[in-house]
Enzyme design. Structure first.
Site, mmCIF file in Angstrom:
data_model
loop_
_atom_site.group_PDB
_atom_site.id
_atom_site.type_symbol
_atom_site.label_atom_id
_atom_site.label_comp_id
_atom_site.label_asym_id
_atom_site.label_seq_id
_atom_site.Cartn_x
_atom_site.Cartn_y
_atom_site.Cartn_z
ATOM 1 N N ASP A 265 0.865 -1.175 0.000
ATOM 2 C CA ASP A 265 0.000 0.000 0.000
ATOM 3 C C ASP A 265 0.909 1.235 0.000
ATOM 4 O O ASP A 265 1.946 1.217 -0.649
ATOM 5 C CB ASP A 265 -0.962 -0.030 1.187
ATOM 6 C CG ASP A 265 -2.262 0.738 0.930
ATOM 7 O OD1 ASP A 265 -2.183 1.831 0.346
ATOM 8 O OD2 ASP A 265 -3.334 0.256 1.313
ATOM 9 N N HIS A 299 1.347 2.187 -3.303
ATOM 10 C CA HIS A 299 0.322 3.031 -3.914
ATOM 11 C C HIS A 299 0.770 4.491 -3.951
ATOM 12 O O HIS A 299 0.397 5.237 -4.846
ATOM 13 C CB HIS A 299 -1.000 2.911 -3.153
ATOM 14 C CG HIS A 299 -1.651 1.568 -3.282
ATOM 15 N ND1 HIS A 299 -1.380 0.700 -4.305
ATOM 16 C CD2 HIS A 299 -2.565 0.937 -2.506
ATOM 17 C CE1 HIS A 299 -2.095 -0.395 -4.161
ATOM 18 N NE2 HIS A 299 -2.818 -0.289 -3.073
#
Length: 530
Positions: A265, A299
């Site tokens: 993430d 991300h």
């Protein structure tokens, strides 16, 4: 006369030795202040043949009884449940030492006070945990392995198809005051994976040198802490759900440096609570420095939000490299969060192979309808980015709210080569200065509903056929100057929208490029000066 060196007598040597003994080593039965406490002397096995949870707890307790010390893991393979630190304790994980955390969920009971995605809850114990402690540290060149795969699978697959479990029942029993809107979807499921390292309400925290991998959830997650240093840490999580790297939340005086991060993430994220729970706590994230870090898979490289209801202020990000992250610098929030993000500086950053946007400032991360300004309304202001080079898909996306535009934003000394350029909407006082931006599609800068726009010294290496270099719609009070464009540019500025006004164009090197004014634009909206 030459002086002779005299060896101390036996009694003197014994006196000296007696002074050194208290600072040499500990045995299981004798503990002195400022000692190294070897976990193997309390029963920890170096071959992972049995859980070392109790031995590690006893070692920590032994050091704590005499005011603190260093709990030492010599080279070897250790298997354990959660480790709970106490004040004045350092975990020293030597090179060659590996601490592997059990994936038996029962080991992480009883549940403890925690915070999960910005909401205060009672949840599984984090793998390494402390609450209201001070002067705590994790140091060394060893490995911390979270064995997160079972947690990921149970949370993402089993729970969705399961009628319930004892862990879910316990979570619901302990969290009756947590509302469904606080953690939509997650409260009903009642199974929240624990962070790897979470320190709650702690002071003077250091995490240095270690390698951390396979976290069940967020990896390094200090909450409500003061004076946090994370330095020289490697975090390597495979593709996995929500395994962020370093997430300080509602902390102040945070220093992150020399880290190498590749995760499932966001790599580094600054947060301050979510929605109702975050506004109730109302503890900002402030005074953070992030420097000399590399980010690979993730991300976002460095992200602020989206849980930022307590506010975020005074943040400096410098001397970092993002290579292959989905986004570079990303600040995100939504209506309902409230909070103010202000005084952010980003300087001297290299971004390569960015899959989406190099820069994102988005207050509509969750799409909602306009509403009157209130405590639910977030605000971004005084955000300045400089000396950045980037390659990837899109240069940037700046998106404010109709009722609360983002304000006082500047981009200085950028060198971007991307497929598409900057897109701005609902913003005030935005400055581009000394920016080279080359795109393969569309305009370099597109602005809609922006006031106080300054574009000074924009260059592009190659014009895009059929597209203006700058595209303004309903923009007011704008200055376009010092542009240098290639000879192939046909339209350097297109202006549309009946609300356009106060656009001044001066001092540009335009070759044969023209201004294109659409029919609905008032005739006096554009002033072209020498």
């Amino acid at each position: 006369m030459e002086k002779k060196w005299h060896r101390p007598g036996r009694s003197a040597r014994f006196g000296l030795l007696s002074k050194l003994i208290p600072v040499l080593w500990l045995t299981a039965g004798m503990v002195s202040a400022q000692q190294y406490v070897d976990v193997t002397r309390f029963g920890a096995r170096r071959d992972s043949s049995q859980l070392a949870t109790t031995a590690i707890r006893k070692a920590i307790e032994a050091a704590a009884k005499v005011g603190g010390g260093t709990v030492y893991f010599p080279p070897g393979l250790y298997k354990t449940g959660p480790i709970h630190l106490r004040s004045h304790i350092t975990l020293l994980i030597d090179a060659g030492a590996e601490i592997h955390f059990s994936d038996d969920f029962d080991q992480y009971l009883p549940m403890v006070p925690s915070r999960w995605e910005g909401t205060d809850v009672i949840n599984f114990s984090p793998l390494i945990y402390a609450d209201h402690a001070e002067n705590i540290a994790i140091q060394g060149r060893g490995l911390l392995h979270g064995h997160g795969r079972k947690w990921w699978h149970y949370s993402e697959v089993i729970v969705k198809n399961s009628p319930g479990s004892k862990w879910q029942d316990e979570f619901h029993r302990l969290n009756k005051d947590v509302l469904h809107p606080d953690l939509p979807g997650w409260v009903e499921r009642g199974f929240l994976r624990p962070p790897f390292i979470q320190f709650m309400h702690c002071k003077n925290v250091q995490i240095e040198g270690v390698t951390i991998t396979n976290s069940p959830f967020w990896t390094v997650n200090p909450e409500y802490c003061d004076n946090v240093t994370v330095s020289g840490v490697t975090i390597d999580n495979p593709q996995s759900p929500n395994t962020d790297g370093i997430n300080p939340e509602s902390c102040k005086n945070v220093h992150i440096s020399n880290c190498h991060i590749s995760v499932g993430d966001d790599c580094i994220t600054i947060k301050s609570g979510k929605d109702r729970s975050g506004r109730k706590s109302n503890v900002p994230a402030e005074n953070h420095t992030i420097t000399n870090c590399t980010m690979l898979s993730g991300h976002g490289g460095v992200v602020i939000g989206s849980e930022m209801s307590g506010g975020v202020r005074n943040i400096v990000i410098s001397n970092c490299i993002f290579d292959g992250t989905d986004r570079g610098i990303r600040i995100k929030t939504a209506r309902g969060r409230g909070g103010v993000v202000e005084d952010i500086r980003v300087d001297n950053v290299i971004m390569r192979n960015i899959r989406e946007q190099a820069v994102v400032l988005d207050t509509q991360y969750v799409k909602t309808n306009p509403e009157p300004v209130s405590g639910r309304t977030p605000a971004f202001r005084r955000i300045h980015l400089s000396n950045i080079s980037a390659s990837g898909k899109q240069a940037g996306y700046v998106n404010g709210l109709e009722e609360m535009p983002v304000e006082d934003i500047s981009f200085t000394g950028l060198r971007f080569r991307t497929e598409t350029g900057f897109v701005l909407g609902n913003a005030r006082q935005v400055v581009f200065r000394d920016v080279t931006l080359t795109t393969t599609q569309g305009p370099a800068v597109t602005a809609d509903r922006v006031s106080g726009l300054e574009i000074n010294g924009l260059r592009t290496e190659k014009a895009v056929a059929g597209a203006p270099v700058i595209d303004l719609k309903n923009v007011t009070e704008a200055l376009v100057s010092g542009l240098f464009l290639p000879a192939l540019a046909d339209v350097f500025l297109r202006v549309s929208g009946s609300e356009s006004a106060g656009i001044v164009v001066t001092g540009n090197h335009l070759k044969k490029a023209i201004i294109q004014r659409e029919q609905e634009v008032p005739a006096d909206a554009i002033a072209r000066l020498p």
